[in-house]
Design a protein around this motif. Structure first.
Motif, PDB file in Angstrom:
ATOM      1  N   GLN A 128       0.836  -1.199   0.000  1.00  0.00           N
ATOM      2  CA  GLN A 128       0.000   0.000   0.000  1.00  0.00           C
ATOM      3  C   GLN A 128       0.873   1.252   0.000  1.00  0.00           C
ATOM      4  O   GLN A 128       2.051   1.215   0.338  1.00  0.00           O
ATOM      5  CB  GLN A 128      -0.905  -0.003   1.223  1.00  0.00           C
ATOM      6  N   LEU A 129       0.251   2.351  -0.366  1.00  0.00           N
ATOM      7  CA  LEU A 129       0.927   3.636  -0.239  1.00  0.00           C
ATOM      8  C   LEU A 129       1.174   3.940   1.227  1.00  0.00           C
ATOM      9  O   LEU A 129       0.520   3.381   2.115  1.00  0.00           O
ATOM     10  CB  LEU A 129       0.050   4.743  -0.822  1.00  0.00           C
ATOM     11  N   GLU A 130       2.100   4.847   1.492  1.00  0.00           N
ATOM     12  CA  GLU A 130       2.223   5.343   2.850  1.00  0.00           C
ATOM     13  C   GLU A 130       0.874   5.917   3.281  1.00  0.00           C
ATOM     14  O   GLU A 130       0.091   6.372   2.442  1.00  0.00           O
ATOM     15  CB  GLU A 130       3.294   6.435   2.933  1.00  0.00           C
ATOM     16  N   ASP A 131       0.593   5.908   4.566  1.00  0.00           N
ATOM     17  CA  ASP A 131      -0.746   6.295   5.020  1.00  0.00           C
ATOM     18  C   ASP A 131      -0.880   7.769   5.364  1.00  0.00           C
ATOM     19  O   ASP A 131      -1.910   8.200   5.870  1.00  0.00           O
ATOM     20  CB  ASP A 131      -1.162   5.445   6.220  1.00  0.00           C
ATOM     21  N   LYS A 132       0.140   8.565   5.063  1.00  0.00           N
ATOM     22  CA  LYS A 132       0.076   9.991   5.328  1.00  0.00           C
ATOM     23  C   LYS A 132       0.649  10.763   4.140  1.00  0.00           C
ATOM     24  O   LYS A 132       1.434  10.234   3.355  1.00  0.00           O
ATOM     25  CB  LYS A 132       0.854  10.355   6.599  1.00  0.00           C
ATOM     26  N   LEU A 133       0.252  12.022   4.049  1.00  0.00           N
ATOM     27  CA  LEU A 133       0.792  12.910   3.026  1.00  0.00           C
ATOM     28  C   LEU A 133       0.713  14.334   3.549  1.00  0.00           C
ATOM     29  O   LEU A 133      -0.353  14.784   3.986  1.00  0.00           O
ATOM     30  CB  LEU A 133       0.003  12.787   1.723  1.00  0.00           C
ATOM     31  N   ASN A 134       1.843  15.045   3.506  1.00  0.00           N
ATOM     32  CA  ASN A 134       1.919  16.409   4.018  1.00  0.00           C
ATOM     33  C   ASN A 134       2.209  17.379   2.878  1.00  0.00           C
ATOM     34  O   ASN A 134       3.221  17.244   2.186  1.00  0.00           O
ATOM     35  CB  ASN A 134       3.017  16.521   5.081  1.00  0.00           C
ATOM     36  N   ILE A 135       1.308  18.352   2.700  1.00  0.00           N
ATOM     37  CA  ILE A 135       1.411  19.308   1.614  1.00  0.00           C
ATOM     38  C   ILE A 135       1.562  20.711   2.183  1.00  0.00           C
ATOM     39  O   ILE A 135       0.868  21.090   3.128  1.00  0.00           O
ATOM     40  CB  ILE A 135       0.167  19.250   0.704  1.00  0.00           C
ATOM     41  N   TYR A 136       2.457  21.488   1.590  1.00  0.00           N
ATOM     42  CA  TYR A 136       2.677  22.885   1.980  1.00  0.00           C
ATOM     43  C   TYR A 136       2.398  23.741   0.752  1.00  0.00           C
ATOM     44  O   TYR A 136       3.111  23.665  -0.250  1.00  0.00           O
ATOM     45  CB  TYR A 136       4.121  23.052   2.451  1.00  0.00           C
ATOM     46  N   THR A 137       1.331  24.554   0.799  1.00  0.00           N
ATOM     47  CA  THR A 137       0.868  25.239  -0.396  1.00  0.00           C
ATOM     48  C   THR A 137       0.265  26.583  -0.039  1.00  0.00           C
ATOM     49  O   THR A 137       0.187  26.972   1.135  1.00  0.00           O
ATOM     50  CB  THR A 137      -0.153  24.357  -1.144  1.00  0.00           C
ATOM     51  N   TRP A 138      -0.174  27.317  -1.055  1.00  0.00           N
ATOM     52  CA  TRP A 138      -0.860  28.585  -0.854  1.00  0.00           C
ATOM     53  C   TRP A 138      -2.208  28.353  -0.165  1.00  0.00           C
ATOM     54  O   TRP A 138      -2.807  27.291  -0.299  1.00  0.00           O
ATOM     55  CB  TRP A 138      -1.104  29.263  -2.195  1.00  0.00           C
TER      56      TRP A 138
END
Length: 384
Positions: A52-62
């Motif tokens: 499976q994909l990693e279970d988290k995702l962190n995005i830094y955006t406008w």
């Protein structure tokens, strides 16, 4: 899955924060988890052992720069907890990544195109694995192999837009078409009711464009001529500097507002009397900017990051994103002229080719500190 935290609450009851809005606080989007939906087939090296994909995702955006429903759908489909933090300027992004040196904890960042070379040089972003982003084929060729990333290794277009101005047609009795018109009316009919963007490059560009100079000029003589226009002619008549125009349009008190096209569209959608306002793509030129999806150096969840980028640039998501943010995402899907009928104020999302052809992509060619000095002097002159 109702726990996506917006910057200022629900869309129907608030003024959205624009892509350029100065945001001091972080926006945490705790997009929830449903059933596991792991990706099958060939996996990248960072995929979890169970496939499976990693279970988290962190995005830094406008701030408020993606449709929460699109984010929620990705989270539900791939069983990934999504956190979205926001910044208000490229400088804020650069400072965060520079201070952490690969330990920021962010996976995806969204810098403007002119920042890419500096990010690469300082090892703050890393190459994308394009084999994991097959939907890159759905991006229009016009937005590939750009000067900031000629080999399409580090970035993929998120959105593109330009800069112009909005004016109150009831308060200003003539038709405005150029930056020269903007400068003249700011000193007359819109004196004390003019708004400029909180952005040195954009503000100085008014003076450079009016004189017929390259917006990326590093010539000190040309920049000094722009300084005279901005500081001496415009600034004394400026009421405020801001990064979004929808709230000022709603609250009133302004007649002339420098604005990004997508932000202006949001203002038209939110004001009670949109027929009172007109947006101008001014002659002779204005900024053509592109925001991009990039992979931060040290990204802890790289496979989920690639899956997200591949997901959000697909045509199905591209059309929804364009409506929410008010900017084209560069997808081939927009080559169909009939698609514009799906949107309110489509001319603000999709400027005519004649307009696009005369725009100037922003680059770092020198003179950045001079621009900052001019902008600071203008704010002082305005009493801001």
């Amino acid at each position: 899955m109702d726990n996506v935290i917006r910057a200022i609450g629900d869309r129907a009851f608030s003024q959205r924060i624009s892509r350029r809005s100065v945001l001091g606080a972080m926006m945490a989007a705790g997009v929830g988890v449903l059933t596991a939906c792991g990706r099958t087939g060939e996996m990248a090296a960072n995929v979890a052992p169970d496939g499976q994909l990693e279970d988290k995702l962190n995005i830094y955006t406008w701030g408020d720069y993606d449709d929460p429903e699109v984010l929620r759908a990705f989270s539900d489909r791939y069983d990934v907890v999504l956190q979205v933090d926001s910044y208000g300027s490229n400088e804020e992004l650069m400072a965060k990544l520079g201070a952490s040196r690969g330990t920021s904890g962010y996976d995806i960042v969204c810098p403007t195109d002119l920042e890419i070379p500096q990010l690469v040089e300082n090892n703050l972003i890393q190459k994308l694995d394009m084999s994991l982003i097959p939907n890159f084929d759905t991006i229009d060729a016009a937005f590939k192999s750009q000067q900031h990333d000629p080999n399409d290794e580090y970035s993929i277009i998120k959105a593109w837009g330009t800069t112009g101005f909005v004016y109150d047609v009831q308060a200003i009795s003539e038709e405005l078409t150029s930056w020269e018109d903007f400068i003249r009316v700011a000193q007359d009919q819109a004196s004390g009711a003019t708004l400029l963007l909180e952005d040195p490059w954009e503000v100085v560009s008014i003076g450079l464009a009016a004189k017929g100079y390259d917006l990326n000029s590093s010539d000190e003589g040309e920049l000094e001529e722009a300084r005279e226009i901005v500081v001496e002619q415009i600034a004394p008549h400026v009421r405020a500097y801001a990064s979004t125009v929808s709230t000022p349009m709603i609250q009133g008190g302004f007649k002339l507002l420098q604005a990004f096209n997508g932000d202006a569209r949001q203002g038209f959608l939110e004001v009670s009397d949109p027929e009172r306002w007109k947006y101008v793509f001014p002659t002779p030129t204005a900024n053509l900017w592109t925001d991009t999806w990039c992979l931060a150096t040290g990204a802890p969840h790289p496979d989920a990051a690639h899956e997200f980028i591949n997901y959000i640039i697909a045509p199905e998501q591209a059309t929804v994103e364009a409506d929410y943010i008010g900017y084209s995402t560069g997808s081939k899907v927009f080559n169909d002229p009939d698609i514009e009928e799906q949107y309110d104020y489509p001319d603000l999302i999709f400027p005519d080719a004649e307009i696009v052809d005369r725009l100037t992509p922003s680059m770092r060619l020198g003179g950045e500190q001079t621009r900052v000095d001019i902008f600071t002097a203008a704010q002082v002159r305005s009493g801001s």
